[in-house]
Design an enzyme around this catalytic site. Structure first.
Site, PDB file in Angstrom:
ATOM      1  CB  THR B  71      -4.370 -19.142  36.828  1.00  0.00           C
ATOM      2  OG1 THR B  71      -5.733 -18.701  36.892  1.00  0.00           O
ATOM      3  CG2 THR B  71      -4.010 -19.395  35.372  1.00  0.00           C
ATOM      4  CG  ASN B 150     -15.757 -20.298  39.017  1.00  0.00           C
ATOM      5  OD1 ASN B 150     -16.085 -21.290  38.385  1.00  0.00           O
ATOM      6  ND2 ASN B 150     -15.371 -19.180  38.430  1.00  0.00           N
ATOM      7  CB  CYS B 324     -12.153 -15.955  34.864  1.00  0.00           C
ATOM      8  SG  CYS B 324     -11.848 -16.120  36.614  1.00  0.00           S
TER       9      CYS B 324
END
Lengths: 386, 386
Positions: B71, B150, B324
Site C-alpha cells: 500500500t 487479487n 481489504c
C-alpha cells in the site's frame, strides 16, 4: 562479547517478544479483515495489543494508530495535523533539538506555506517554557517538542509545556521515541494531543510504531488505501509486529522500574569515571534532567568518527550522536544548538546502555577509552595538551 | 486441521524465513547507519538483500526502495510520481479492477487536480490494450495496471501494455502484489518504470514491501525524515524484515516452478469439480489467463458472507474477494466491473491455494461445499431452483 553501548540507535528484540510473535507468523497469520478463524484470531490480537499499548501511556485503545515506525508517526502527526487544520492557523512551534525527521518535516511544511518557529535551547539542551509560551501567536495550531533528546538525553518539561498548550488551547505533539521505556508517560497528565512511539525502542521489532491521537484531534491520512486504522493509516496490519510491541509493553511494565535504576548506575559510573579520569572531557546535555541510560561526552582535540572506529576495534560500540545522520559529515544540529563549535561537536561520544548490558561492559569501556583518547590526541593537530 | 484456502488475503511466513530473520533481531540488530560492527552487519545484510530482491525481477539493486508494504509502495509510486511530474501533464490511466489502494489514491489525485481515466474490463476482467492505448493523450504521464487481479485472478497483458507505454514514452506502474511468486517478472521485458511488491505475498513477513523505481524515474518522497532509501523513504530500516523478504525470494527462486504446477493442479481440481457438481455455479475471471492458484466462483441464490461463515464452521477458510474490503457491505468493485449484478457479486467465493496446502484440503472443500450450498439455497428467498 563486545560491549554494545548504542541502545539509542538500535535495540535487540527481547527473546520473549520473538516467542510471542512466532504464532502470529506461522499459525494465527490471517488478515484481520477476513471472515474466518485465522482472521478472527488476528483481529482479536490486534485489538488486545491496541489495549495493552494504550494502557502504557494512559490512553484509550481507539486513540492508538499503528504505523510503520516513529518516522511515519511523526509525518502523520505533523503533516496530517497541519494540512487538516490549516483553516485555524498557519503557525507551528518546535525546538532546535528535535529528531531530524521533525526538522525535515518542518522544512516541508514551511515550503507548503506554514510558518515554523524553532525555540532555541540552553547550554544543557533545555527548552524554556516561557520562551515557548511567548512564541505562541493567534496563528499557532501545533506545538511539537520531543520528550527527550535522542542524542544528549536532555528531558524536556513536557507536563509544563502541556499545561501551556492546554491554557492556550493548542494541540501538543511529542516525539517520545527516545524516552520510551525509560520515563513513565501519561497523555492525560501531560495534556498530549499526539505522541509518536517506536516499537524497537522498547525492545519490540523494527518496522512498527504508534501514533497516539487524542479523541477529536483531526488528521489527514498520509498512507491511502483500504482504510485500516480508523481510516488514518491504510495497509494490511502487521499483526506479528503489533503483538510483539504489545509483549514488549507487558515486559516493560513489569521490569521498567528496576531496569531504570540499573541504567542510572551504569550511566553514573560512566560519567563519573570518564569525567574524573580523562582530561578536557565534558558532559553534553543536562547534568540531572537526562535520560537514565544516556551518557554523552565531548573530548577536546578528538575526532568522533576515529574515536568510534577505534573503540569498535577494541570491543566497544557507541555512537557520535544520532545514527539517523551518522553517515553525513555535518555535525549534529543538536550539539550546535547547545552553542558548541563544529570542532567541539565533532569530538562527541554517546554511550547509551540497555537491557542486556552487564557490569563487564562498563569495565571494558573504562579500561579501553583512556588509552584510545591519549593515542588519538597524540596524533591530532587539534590537540594542544592537557 | 482446517483447510486454509485464502492465501490471497494473507500468507503464513515460511519457517525458513523466520530462521533467517532471528539473527537480525537478536545479534546483528544494529542500525545500518551506525559506525560499528553490528551496524556494519546490518548494512551488509541490507545491501545483500537489496541485490537478491532486485535479481528476482531483473532489476538493479539501486532501483529497489524498501517500504512498509505494498500500500505504501502504491502511494509512493502514484502520488510520488504524479506530484513530481505534474509539469509534464495531468492525466493518469488506470483500470476498473485495481486494488482498492490504487482506486483510493486515484481519488486523492483527482482531488489534487489530476484527470484519471479508468479503462473498463471485459467479462473476464481483461483490459483491452487497444482501449488503453486509445485513452492516452498528450497530457498522460502515467499508466498503472495491476499485474493480476487479487480477486478474480485475471492476468493482464503487462508486456504488451509495457510496449505501448514504451512507444508513447509514458511511465508504467504495476501493482504486482497478487502475482508475486506466481508469475515470473522481468522489469526490462515488461518495460516497467515502477512496480509494487509485498513481502508477505511471497511468504515473507508483513509490514514490508518494495517499490521498484527504474533509474531516472523521479519521485517525491512520501515519508520524510532521516533520508534513508536514497532519500525516497525515511525511517530506520527494518533489517530483519528485509532479510526475511530476501530469504523468501531465495526460496521462491528454487521452488516457484514446481510450486506453480502443484497450485494449478489444485486450482483445476477445484474448478472442474465445483462447476461440474454444483448447479448454477460459475467461474469469475478468465478461464485460462488467470493466476495459477486462484479459483473464484459465484453461485446463484447464495449470499457470500453466510457461505464463508458456514464453510469456516466446517473447516474451510476462504474469501468473498478482497480481504481489504471484506468488512464493508459494498459488493466488490472488481466483480461489478465484469458486468455482474449486485446479487451475483454477493454470491461469490474466492479460493486461493498456497505453499502449505495438501491434497486433503481440496478433498475437504469438495466434500463440504455442495451440501452447504444446497442448505443455504433452501433457506434463500433469492433461489428459485436448479
Amino acid at each position: 562479547m563486545a560491549a554494545y553501548l548504542d541502545y539509542q540507535s538500535s535495540k535487540p528484540v527481547d527473546p520473549r517478544v520473538i516467542d510471542a510473535m512466532v504464532p502470529y507468523l506461522t499459525t494465527s497469520f490471517g488478515n484481520p479483515s477476513s471472515l474466518h478463524t485465522t482472521g478472527e484470531e488476528a483481529r482479536e490480537a490486534l485489538e488486545e495489543s491496541r489495549e495493552t499499548i494504550a494502557g502504557f501511556i494512559n490512553a484509550d485503545a481507539k486513540d492508538i494508530i499503528f504505523t510503520s515506525g516513529a518516522t511515519e508517526a511523526n509525518n502523520l502527526a505533523l503533516i496530517g495535523f497541519a494540512l487538516r487544520n490549516k483553516d485555524k492557523g498557519n503557525h507551528i512551534v518546535t525546538t532546535e533539538t528535535e529528531h531530524i525527521s521533525i526538522h525535515n518535516i518542518a522544512k516541508y511544511l514551511a515550503k507548503a506555506g506554514f510558518t515554523v518557529t524553532k525555540i532555541p535551547v540552553d547550554e544543557f539542551g533545555k527548552v524554556s517554557v516561557d520562551d515557548l509560551a511567548g512564541s505562541i501567536t493567534d496563528e499557532t495550531i501545533l506545538v511539537s517538542v520531543g520528550y527527550a533528546s535522542n542524542e544528549i538525553g536532555t528531558v524536556q518539561a513536557i507536563a509544563e509545556i502541556g499545561e501551556t498548550c492546554r491554557e492556550k488551547e493548542i494541540a501538543f505533539h511529542s516525539d517520545a521515541v527516545a524516552a520510551g521505556g525509560l520515563l513513565p508517560m501519561d497523555v492525560e497528565r501531560d495534556n498530549l494531543s499526539l505522541v509518536s512511539l517506536s516499537s524497537n525502542d522498547i525492545y519490540g521489532p523494527k518496522g512498527l510504531g504508534v501514533l497516539y491521537r487524542k479523541k477529536g484531534v483531526k488528521l489527514i491520512p498520509q498512507v491511502i488505501g483500504g482504510g485500516q486504522e480508523f481510516g488514518l493509516r491504510s495497509g494490511t496490519e502487521n499483526i506479528a509486529g503489533i503483538v510483539g510491541m504489545a509483549e514488549a509493553v507487558r515486559i516493560m511494565r513489569q521490569e521498567m522500574a528496576g531496569e531504570v535504576e540499573r541504567f542510572k548506575s551504569i550511566r553514573d559510573q560512566l560519567i563519573e569515571n570518564i569525567l574524573g579520569k580523562i582530561p578536557r572531557s565534558y558532559l553534553n546535555g543536562h547534568p540531572t534532567e537526562r535520560l537514565p541510560n544516556n551518557a554523552h561526552f565531548r573530548f577536546d582535540g578528538v575526532e568522533g568518527e576515529s574515536l568510534l572506529l577505534t573503540l569498535n576495534a577494541r570491543g566497544v560500540m557507541g555512537s557520535t550522536g544520532s545514527a539517523c545522520s551518522s553517515k553525513t559529515l555535518e555535525p549534529s544540529h543538536t550539539l550546535l544548538s547547545l552553542g558548541l563549535t563544529h570542532e567541539q561537536a565533532h569530538g562527541s561520544l554517546e554511550l547509551t546502555c540497555g537491557r542486556f548490558n552487564k557490569q563487564g561492559d562498563v569495565d571494558t569501556v573504562l579500561e579501553v577509552l583512556p588509552g584510545i583518547l591519549e593515542r588519538l590526541r597524540k596524533l591530532s593537530p587539534l590537540y594542544d595538551g592537557d
